[in-house]
Scaffold this active site. Structure first.
Site, PDB file in Angstrom:
ATOM      1  N   GLU A 180      55.410  34.577  40.984  1.00 19.62           N
ATOM      2  CA  GLU A 180      55.855  35.712  41.719  1.00 19.62           C
ATOM      3  C   GLU A 180      56.466  35.398  42.808  1.00 19.62           C
ATOM      4  O   GLU A 180      55.772  34.832  43.826  1.00 19.62           O
ATOM      5  CB  GLU A 180      55.183  36.750  41.595  1.00 19.62           C
ATOM      6  CG  GLU A 180      54.428  37.367  40.287  1.00 19.62           C
ATOM      7  CD  GLU A 180      53.452  38.565  40.519  1.00 19.62           C
ATOM      8  OE1 GLU A 180      53.326  39.156  39.453  1.00 19.62           O
ATOM      9  OE2 GLU A 180      53.245  38.861  41.577  1.00 19.62           O
ATOM     10  N   CYS A 204      57.921  36.754  50.630  1.00 19.00           N
ATOM     11  CA  CYS A 204      56.398  36.718  50.281  1.00 19.00           C
ATOM     12  C   CYS A 204      56.379  35.937  49.006  1.00 19.00           C
ATOM     13  O   CYS A 204      56.824  35.927  48.000  1.00 19.00           O
ATOM     14  CB  CYS A 204      55.846  37.864  49.861  1.00 19.00           C
ATOM     15  SG  CYS A 204      53.856  37.809  49.243  1.00 19.00           S
ATOM     16  N   CYS A 250      44.755  31.698  40.976  1.00 22.21           N
ATOM     17  CA  CYS A 250      43.988  31.427  42.308  1.00 22.21           C
ATOM     18  C   CYS A 250      42.413  31.375  41.990  1.00 22.21           C
ATOM     19  O   CYS A 250      41.961  31.680  41.116  1.00 22.21           O
ATOM     20  CB  CYS A 250      44.250  32.752  43.318  1.00 22.21           C
ATOM     21  SG  CYS A 250      43.398  32.593  44.965  1.00 22.21           S
ATOM     22  N   CYS A 295      38.404  36.879  44.723  1.00 22.75           N
ATOM     23  CA  CYS A 295      38.174  38.199  45.407  1.00 22.75           C
ATOM     24  C   CYS A 295      38.318  39.338  44.369  1.00 22.75           C
ATOM     25  O   CYS A 295      39.270  39.302  43.542  1.00 22.75           O
ATOM     26  CB  CYS A 295      39.328  38.362  46.419  1.00 22.75           C
ATOM     27  SG  CYS A 295      39.476  36.801  47.741  1.00 22.75           S
ATOM     28  N   CYS A 307      41.635  41.548  43.973  1.00 24.97           N
ATOM     29  CA  CYS A 307      42.623  41.017  43.704  1.00 24.97           C
ATOM     30  C   CYS A 307      43.021  40.757  42.256  1.00 24.97           C
ATOM     31  O   CYS A 307      42.311  39.972  41.576  1.00 24.97           O
ATOM     32  CB  CYS A 307      42.822  39.658  44.559  1.00 24.97           C
ATOM     33  SG  CYS A 307      44.489  38.595  44.289  1.00 24.97           S
ATOM     34  N   GLU A 312      45.947  30.704  47.047  1.00 29.65           N
ATOM     35  CA  GLU A 312      45.420  30.550  48.501  1.00 29.65           C
ATOM     36  C   GLU A 312      45.995  29.339  48.975  1.00 29.65           C
ATOM     37  O   GLU A 312      45.862  28.240  48.766  1.00 29.65           O
ATOM     38  CB  GLU A 312      43.699  30.237  48.369  1.00 29.65           C
ATOM     39  CG  GLU A 312      43.074  29.762  49.545  1.00 29.65           C
ATOM     40  CD  GLU A 312      43.459  30.524  50.874  1.00 29.65           C
ATOM     41  OE1 GLU A 312      43.256  31.703  50.900  1.00 29.65           O
ATOM     42  OE2 GLU A 312      43.917  30.002  51.816  1.00 29.65           O
ATOM     43  N   SER A 331      48.628  32.988  55.200  1.00 28.67           N
ATOM     44  CA  SER A 331      47.559  34.131  55.183  1.00 28.67           C
ATOM     45  C   SER A 331      46.515  33.469  54.334  1.00 28.67           C
ATOM     46  O   SER A 331      46.723  32.640  53.353  1.00 28.67           O
ATOM     47  CB  SER A 331      47.874  35.153  54.452  1.00 28.67           C
ATOM     48  OG  SER A 331      47.024  35.960  54.142  1.00 28.67           O
ATOM     49  N   LEU A 391      40.297  39.388  56.186  1.00 27.65           N
ATOM     50  CA  LEU A 391      38.865  39.665  56.620  1.00 27.65           C
ATOM     51  C   LEU A 391      38.278  40.648  55.476  1.00 27.65           C
ATOM     52  O   LEU A 391      37.368  40.394  55.133  1.00 27.65           O
ATOM     53  CB  LEU A 391      38.780  40.168  58.051  1.00 27.65           C
ATOM     54  CG  LEU A 391      37.212  40.417  58.730  1.00 27.65           C
ATOM     55  CD1 LEU A 391      36.549  39.123  58.801  1.00 27.65           C
ATOM     56  CD2 LEU A 391      37.369  41.158  60.115  1.00 27.65           C
ATOM     57  N   ASN A 435      46.136  48.382  46.962  1.00 28.88           N
ATOM     58  CA  ASN A 435      47.412  48.649  45.870  1.00 28.88           C
ATOM     59  C   ASN A 435      46.810  48.522  44.646  1.00 28.88           C
ATOM     60  O   ASN A 435      46.327  47.490  43.956  1.00 28.88           O
ATOM     61  CB  ASN A 435      48.251  47.404  45.850  1.00 28.88           C
ATOM     62  CG  ASN A 435      49.733  47.912  46.331  1.00 28.88           C
ATOM     63  OD1 ASN A 435      50.277  48.954  46.143  1.00 28.88           O
ATOM     64  ND2 ASN A 435      50.252  46.889  47.217  1.00 28.88           N
ATOM     65  N   CYS A 453      50.481  41.912  44.313  1.00 30.04           N
ATOM     66  CA  CYS A 453      49.918  40.798  44.244  1.00 30.04           C
ATOM     67  C   CYS A 453      49.634  40.794  42.462  1.00 30.04           C
ATOM     68  O   CYS A 453      48.826  41.370  42.086  1.00 30.04           O
ATOM     69  CB  CYS A 453      48.839  40.184  44.863  1.00 30.04           C
ATOM     70  SG  CYS A 453      48.424  41.307  46.397  1.00 30.04           S
TER      71      CYS A 453
HETATM   72  N1  SAH Z   1      44.986  33.980  49.488  1.00 26.58           N
HETATM   73  C1  SAH Z   1      45.483  34.245  50.810  1.00 26.58           C
HETATM   74  C2  SAH Z   1      46.871  34.762  50.385  1.00 26.58           C
HETATM   75  C3  SAH Z   1      47.423  35.633  49.369  1.00 26.58           C
HETATM   76  S1  SAH Z   1      46.596  37.067  49.280  1.00 26.58           S
HETATM   77  C4  SAH Z   1      44.612  35.357  51.332  1.00 26.58           C
HETATM   78  O1  SAH Z   1      43.792  35.744  50.950  1.00 26.58           O
HETATM   79  O2  SAH Z   1      45.059  35.592  52.557  1.00 26.58           O
HETATM   80  C5  SAH Z   1      47.465  38.217  50.595  1.00 26.58           C
HETATM   81  C6  SAH Z   1      46.829  39.649  51.012  1.00 26.58           C
HETATM   82  O3  SAH Z   1      46.783  40.553  50.110  1.00 26.58           O
HETATM   83  C7  SAH Z   1      45.396  39.397  51.323  1.00 26.58           C
HETATM   84  O4  SAH Z   1      44.923  39.775  52.844  1.00 26.58           O
HETATM   85  C8  SAH Z   1      44.575  40.296  50.183  1.00 26.58           C
HETATM   86  O5  SAH Z   1      43.434  40.286  50.790  1.00 26.58           O
HETATM   87  C9  SAH Z   1      45.563  41.040  49.881  1.00 26.58           C
HETATM   88  N2  SAH Z   1      45.338  41.796  48.602  1.00 26.58           N
HETATM   89  C10 SAH Z   1      45.114  40.874  47.472  1.00 26.58           C
HETATM   90  N3  SAH Z   1      45.016  42.053  46.533  1.00 26.58           N
HETATM   91  C11 SAH Z   1      45.380  43.177  47.149  1.00 26.58           C
HETATM   92  C12 SAH Z   1      45.481  44.434  46.485  1.00 26.58           C
HETATM   93  N4  SAH Z   1      45.274  44.760  45.142  1.00 26.58           N
HETATM   94  N5  SAH Z   1      45.915  45.612  47.468  1.00 26.58           N
HETATM   95  C13 SAH Z   1      46.018  45.126  48.948  1.00 26.58           C
HETATM   96  N6  SAH Z   1      45.981  44.039  49.289  1.00 26.58           N
HETATM   97  C14 SAH Z   1      45.570  42.926  48.408  1.00 26.58           C
END
Ligand code: SAH
Length: 347
Positions: free
Chosen positions: A84, A97, A104, A108, A111, A152, A183, A208, A283, A326
């Site tokens: 995407e 973006c 990934c 997390c 996510c 990532e 990021s 963070l 989200n 995402c």
């Molecule tokens: N892997 C990298 C970049 C991709 S995620 C990273 O972790 O920074 C980009 C951002 O989206 C990160 O800050 C992540 O914490 C956030 N993110 C992931 N899923 C999300 C969701 N469902 N709602 C809001 N932010 C989300």
């Protein structure tokens, strides 16, 4: 290929070095994919190039446009896998973006991409092509790139570093290094390696998302290897090496990390680093285990950080009507198949 690599490629195939520069201009500046249309390249060289090389192109599998101007693209790679890309227009800026991996491996828990597991890294070509195809389809130049799509970025170190070089090289896209943001969930050895690369600059954003190791261990398993204090020490190194601030991203999860105490702890934690804080209200996707805090909670959290002297950006939700968060579009596309398949384990 970076402009330097294109030059070496031209020379390796018996051409004059400036052919590499011409290729970079045609492909990256003008978005030309047809080698035969590169009219300032001698016919013999064009024929040789047509024999040994091709300009690849991602195929658009699906496109959705939101009422707020956000456009989301699902691109198909040569092997049929999909990623995407989201275009977010805002006050004269057009921010793209982009994704760096199919799926990934970071795991997390909040996510959606993490749930898909890691299938593979994108090549630098597949990363850069997301921008080229979006510019071709929309007819407008992208002004900012954020590596915040699927994957990532620093786990695909080579692909990401080459793509950053191509985006920022004056002979290619020539984007300001402050307008290309990588990021990361916090892969410290790779942040350190990137700081030591010659001629490599980008803005750094760190996710963070928690103020205690106990919680971060839980929602971002990578924290067990690289805990909060080590991560912040690396941000400090970035501050010093680049003489620049970093962005601290903080996803707000209702009842999990969004209390006043969390905000106060965050304000204390960030004291030693130079940063702006980017609050991202969660989200929610279908079947999500978390909830988005209400606006009043987000404001209260933000106010505590503002009172402590931080610059805080609260991300507005964009593209909610098109599943722009995402992993959502890809997930929707895959659902029918997924119902009959076992989910791969997340690394
Ligand atoms: N892997 C990298 C970049 C991709 S995620 C990273 O972790 O920074 C980009 C951002 O989206 C990160 O800050 C992540 O914490 C956030 N993110 C992931 N899923 C999300 C969701 N469902 N709602 C809001 N932010 C989300």
């Amino acid at each position: 290929m970076t402009p330097d690599e294109l030059t070496a490629f031209a020379v390796a195939h018996g051409m004059r070095p400036f052919r590499g520069q011409q290729l970079a201009e045609w492909i990256y500046r003008h978005g030309v994919e047809d080698l035969d249309a590169m009219t300032n390249i001698a016919r013999v060289d064009r024929e040789e190039l047509a024999r040994i090389a091709m300009v690849s192109r991602l195929a658009v599998r699906r496109e959705e446009a939101s009422a707020d101007g956000t456009r989301k693209f699902l691109f198909a790679l040569d092997d049929g896998r999909t990623v995407e890309t989201v275009l977010i227009p805002d006050e004269g800026r057009r921010t793209l973006c982009i994704s760096t991996q199919v799926g990934c491996a970071m795991g997390c828990t909040f996510c959606l991409t993490a749930r898909q597991g890691l299938e593979r890294d994108l090549t630098a070509g597949e990363i850069v092509d997301q921008l080229l195809q979006v510019q071709r389809i929309t007819g407008e130049r992208v002004t900012n790139v954020v590596f915040m799509g699927m994957g990532e970025p620093l786990h695909n170190y080579q692909g990401t570093v080459r793509a950053v070089r191509i985006f920022t090289d004056a002979r290619a896209f020539d984007l300001s290094t402050r307008r290309v943001t990588v990021s990361t969930a916090g892969l410290l050895p790779q942040i350190e390696a990137a700081l030591e690369e010659p001629d490599l600059k980008f803005a750094l954003a760190v996710s963070l998302n928690a103020t205690t190791d106990a919680l971060r261990d839980q929602i971002m398993p990578l924290n067990r290897r690289y805990p909060i204090q080590a991560l912040l020490a690396m941000v400090k190194r970035f501050n010093r090496a680049r003489r620049d601030m970093a962005f601290i991203e903080y996803v707000l999860l209702a009842g999990v990390n969004d209390s006043d105490e969390d905000a106060q702890r965050l304000a204390r934690l960030l004291k030693p680093v130079r940063c702006k804080v980017n609050l991202i209200p969660y989200n929610a996707a279908e079947g999500a285990d978390y909830r988005r805090p209400d606006d009043a909670r987000v404001d209260a959290f933000r106010q505590i950080l503002l009172n402590a002297g931080y610059t805080v950006l609260t991300r507005r939700q964009r593209g909610a009507d098109i599943r722009a968060a995402c992993g959502q579009l890809r997930q929707a596309e895959r659902l029918p198949r997924r119902l009959t398949e076992r989910q791969e384990p997340v690394a």
